[in-house]
Design an enzyme around this catalytic site. Structure first.
Site: not given
Ligand code: QUE
Length: 336
Positions: A66, A115, A138, A146
């Site tokens: 997400g 997500g 998470e 989730d």
């Molecule tokens: C735990 C997470 C997420 C995460 C890293 C975690 C997560 C998530 C992202 C993410 C990664 C790269 C992106 C971005 C989001 O990393 O939910 O926009 O460019 O979306 O350790 O839950």
């Protein structure tokens, strides 16, 4: 005009969905979630749509999770409504996929976390390539498993689900099939040909034709230790059991667990225990309730997203700092 972040098409007998934020590893925005909800509503009752094919743009990711950066910004600004909208609409999409009633084919050829798992795991088939990397990371940002994974993870073999949820262990494609998160293994070189067949034929027979036996699980040597250690009743008991193993692998798991948010580890373990006895909707309701206390009522989520995704310093300051100092009555009070 910028490109759409979710590209919906009718192709052959299929509805196709392309997650299209490649620079953000296709992480889900509220806009994308609303477009998913729209597609599910349209295609569920459209008899000409025999199946859905879901994939990620850019060749690196299916979906990294997400848009937790945006969630953090809203939380820091003291805004509850956008946070509630994000999670409630995301979880409604997860339930809509589970109840879609037709095959929902996920082509996972890259990073798939959080997500992203929730968009794939509630229906099937879920195809992975040798390039796939799946995880529930998470606890590193002080969230919890989730998107309905509190229903899925307790139902994986042995204690694999608890191991994945607490350590955020990365699974390659073959590992994901052995763990039960994915259903079929297809080499990347054959994925587009399979996709073309799915769309033209309007059923999932092509999946069986293209699927190959995956290589052995990389975690096979640790399988028994995973079940022994991660079936313990508390996080400290899990750490104690790992220390008792006396192996390099077990010592590494302890190191990983000691870096995660102590509060998040305790919340996640308690959530999976409850999830084992709930149906999917019950799990999503429990998760939605938990987002309130975790995102607004506790400092660790903001700190985790800051450390992992904003400043990328990899050194979060957790409150409390250790598992030994977690207040278990406060953890219980975060649940419904
Ligand atoms: C735990 C997470 C997420 C995460 C890293 C975690 C997560 C998530 C992202 C993410 C990664 C790269 C992106 C971005 C989001 O990393 O939910 O926009 O460019 O979306 O350790 O839950």
């Amino acid at each position: 005009m910028s490109e759409p972040t979710l590209i919906l098409k009718r192709e052959g007998h299929a509805g196709t969905i392309l997650m299209n934020r490649p620079k953000a590893l296709n992480a889900l925005t509220l806009e994308m979630i609303r477009d998913f909800a729209h597609a599910i509503g349209q295609w569920r009752n459209d008899a000409a749509v025999k199946l859905v094919v879901l994939e990620g743009a850019g060749g690196r990711a299916f979906c990294a999770g997400g848009d937790v950066r945006a969630v953090r910004e809203a939380a820091v600004a003291g805004e509850h409504a956008p946070v509630t909208a994000f999670f409630s609409e995301e979880y409604a999409v997860n339930e809509g996929i589970a109840r879609f009633g037709k095959p929902w084919v996920s082509l996972i050829d890259g990073i798939c976390m959080g997500g992203g798992i929730g968009l794939a795991v509630h229906n099937g088939p879920r195809i992975v390539t040798e390039n796939a990397l799946l995880a529930m990371p998470e606890t590193a940002i002080a969230l919890f498993p989730d998107v309905g994974t509190s229903y899925i993870l307790p139902r994986l073999p042995g204690a694999i689900g608890t191991w994945l949820a607490l350590t955020g262990a990365r699974l390659k494609g073959a590992d994901a099939v052995h763990a039960g998160l994915a259903t079929h293994y297809v080499p990347r070189a054959r994925l587009q040909e399979m996709r073309d067949s799915l769309v033209q034929e309007g059923d999932t027979a092509a999946v069986e034709r293209f699927a190959e036996t995956p290589p052995e699980a990389s975690f096979a040597p640790q399988r028994a230790a995973i079940d022994r250690c991660f079936s313990q009743p508390s996080v400290l008991d899990i750490i104690g059991a790992l220390e008792g193993e006396g192996t390099e692998w077990a010592a590494e798991q302890v190191k990983v667990l000691r870096r995660m948010s102590p509060t998040s580890l305790c919340v996640s373990l308690a959530l999976l225990e409850r999830g084992a006895a709930l149906d999917l909707r019950g799990c999503l309701d429990e998760e939605l309730h938990l987002t309130q206390g975790v995102v607004h009522g506790h400092p660790d989520f903001r700190e985790g997203v800051r450390s992992v995704l904003v400043d990328k310093d990899g050194s979060p300051t957790w409150t409390p700092a250790t598992l030994e100092d977690v207040d278990h009555a406060a953890i219980r009070a975060m649940f419904r």
